[in-house]
Design a protein around this motif. Structure first.
Motif, short mmCIF file in Angstrom:
data_model
loop_
_atom_site.label_atom_id
_atom_site.label_comp_id
_atom_site.label_asym_id
_atom_site.label_seq_id
_atom_site.Cartn_x
_atom_site.Cartn_y
_atom_site.Cartn_z
N SER A 101 0.82 -1.07 -0.07
CA SER A 101 0.05 0.03 -0.17
C SER A 101 0.79 1.39 -0.04
O SER A 101 0.53 2.18 -0.78
N MET A 102 1.91 1.34 1.01
CA MET A 102 2.72 2.46 0.75
C MET A 102 3.62 2.83 -0.59
O MET A 102 3.83 3.56 -1.07
N LEU A 103 4.02 1.41 -1.02
CA LEU A 103 4.89 1.43 -2.16
C LEU A 103 3.79 2.02 -3.21
O LEU A 103 4.06 2.93 -4.10
N GLU A 104 2.56 1.68 -3.32
CA GLU A 104 1.65 2.25 -4.36
C GLU A 104 1.19 3.70 -4.04
O GLU A 104 1.17 4.56 -5.15
N ARG A 105 1.44 4.31 -2.96
CA ARG A 105 1.23 5.62 -2.82
C ARG A 105 2.53 6.58 -3.17
O ARG A 105 2.47 7.51 -3.77
N HIS A 106 3.46 5.75 -3.41
CA HIS A 106 4.78 6.59 -3.80
C HIS A 106 5.50 6.19 -5.06
O HIS A 106 6.59 6.57 -5.41
N VAL A 107 4.89 5.62 -5.96
CA VAL A 107 4.95 5.12 -7.40
C VAL A 107 3.70 5.04 -7.90
O VAL A 107 2.86 4.34 -7.54
N ASP A 108 3.71 6.11 -8.99
CA ASP A 108 2.42 6.31 -9.83
C ASP A 108 2.03 4.85 -10.58
O ASP A 108 0.85 5.00 -10.49
N ASN A 109 2.82 4.19 -10.90
CA ASN A 109 2.24 3.16 -11.69
C ASN A 109 3.13 2.00 -11.26
O ASN A 109 4.41 1.84 -11.81
N VAL A 110 2.98 1.13 -10.26
CA VAL A 110 3.71 -0.08 -10.21
C VAL A 110 3.42 -1.25 -11.05
O VAL A 110 2.27 -1.76 -11.25
N PRO A 111 4.69 -1.53 -11.78
CA PRO A 111 4.38 -2.71 -12.70
C PRO A 111 4.05 -3.85 -12.06
O PRO A 111 4.34 -4.21 -11.14
N ASN A 112 3.02 -4.76 -12.68
CA ASN A 112 2.74 -6.11 -12.23
C ASN A 112 3.81 -6.99 -12.00
O ASN A 112 4.01 -7.67 -11.04
N MET A 113 5.01 -6.76 -12.64
CA MET A 113 6.22 -7.64 -12.75
C MET A 113 6.90 -7.45 -11.32
O MET A 113 7.42 -8.23 -10.75
N ALA A 114 6.64 -6.23 -10.65
CA ALA A 114 7.44 -5.85 -9.40
C ALA A 114 6.43 -6.70 -8.32
O ALA A 114 7.48 -7.47 -7.48
N TYR A 115 5.36 -7.07 -8.36
CA TYR A 115 4.73 -7.85 -7.24
C TYR A 115 5.25 -9.45 -7.49
O TYR A 115 5.63 -10.09 -6.51
#
Length: 186
Positions: free
Chosen positions: A61-75
């Motif tokens: 959740s915090m990651l998603e607040r600080h990156v506009d578009n988290v690539p699916n590959m990151a997860y």
């Protein structure tokens, strides 16, 4: 441990620098949203501010607040990683400007260390994490190897020298929004 936590949080909230154990090596840290605190880390490390620092968050959740578009590959990478893994993301948001690299990227790691996770949760902001050494010098493998210059340059040293850390920096992977994956450090 609670007293160390309380002291570290107070220093972070006041814009200070702490020296603390992470899930990798001992780190110099500050509130990642505080421009002046980030500036002090660059000065202490004698590091050019064009060389970016790592930011720690405590969950997706915090990651998603600080990156506009988290690539699916990151997860996928984070779910299968067996050791601490830092990912460099495009288009960071909500952090100090001097933390963002010239190419508009930011290196972020989700911590597994309980002390770090609690600091981030109570601060409600990411924390900068950079190895506790002067730029260009070897990364200390233990608390005993940290130089006096670093020890004297921070506002608070967390008294958890017996905390087990990996004594190795994290893996770093760069993920771009266009699908490029590059291993920076294994």
């Amino acid at each position: 441990m609670q007293q160390e936590f309380d002291n570290a949080i107070q220093v972070l909230k006041q814009g200070g620098l702490i020296l603390y154990p992470t899930d990798t090596v001992w780190g110099i840290g500050c509130d990642a949203t505080n421009y002046e605190a980030v500036k002090r880390i660059y000065k202490l490390k004698q590091r050019k501010d064009s060389k970016s620092l790592i930011c720690l968050v405590n969950n997706y959740s915090m990651l998603e607040r600080h990156v506009d578009n988290v690539p699916n590959m990151a997860y996928t990478i984070l779910d299968i990683a067996v050791k601490p893994t830092t990912i460099i993301y495009d288009d960071p948001a909500g952090v100090a400007e001097n933390l963002i690299a010239e190419d508009n990227t930011l290196a972020i790691r989700i911590v597994k260390n309980k002390f770090c996770e609690k600091l981030i949760r109570y601060l409600k902001n990411p924390i900068v994490s950079t190895s506790a050494n002067i730029s260009g010098q070897p990364t200390p493998k233990s608390f005993k190897e940290i130089s006096d210059e670093i020890l004297k340059g921070v506002d608070y040293v967390v008294n958890l020298q017996n905390e087990k850390s990996q004594s190795k920096p994290s893996t770093i992977i760069k993920l771009s929004n266009v699908g490029m994956v590059k291993i920076i450090r294994e």
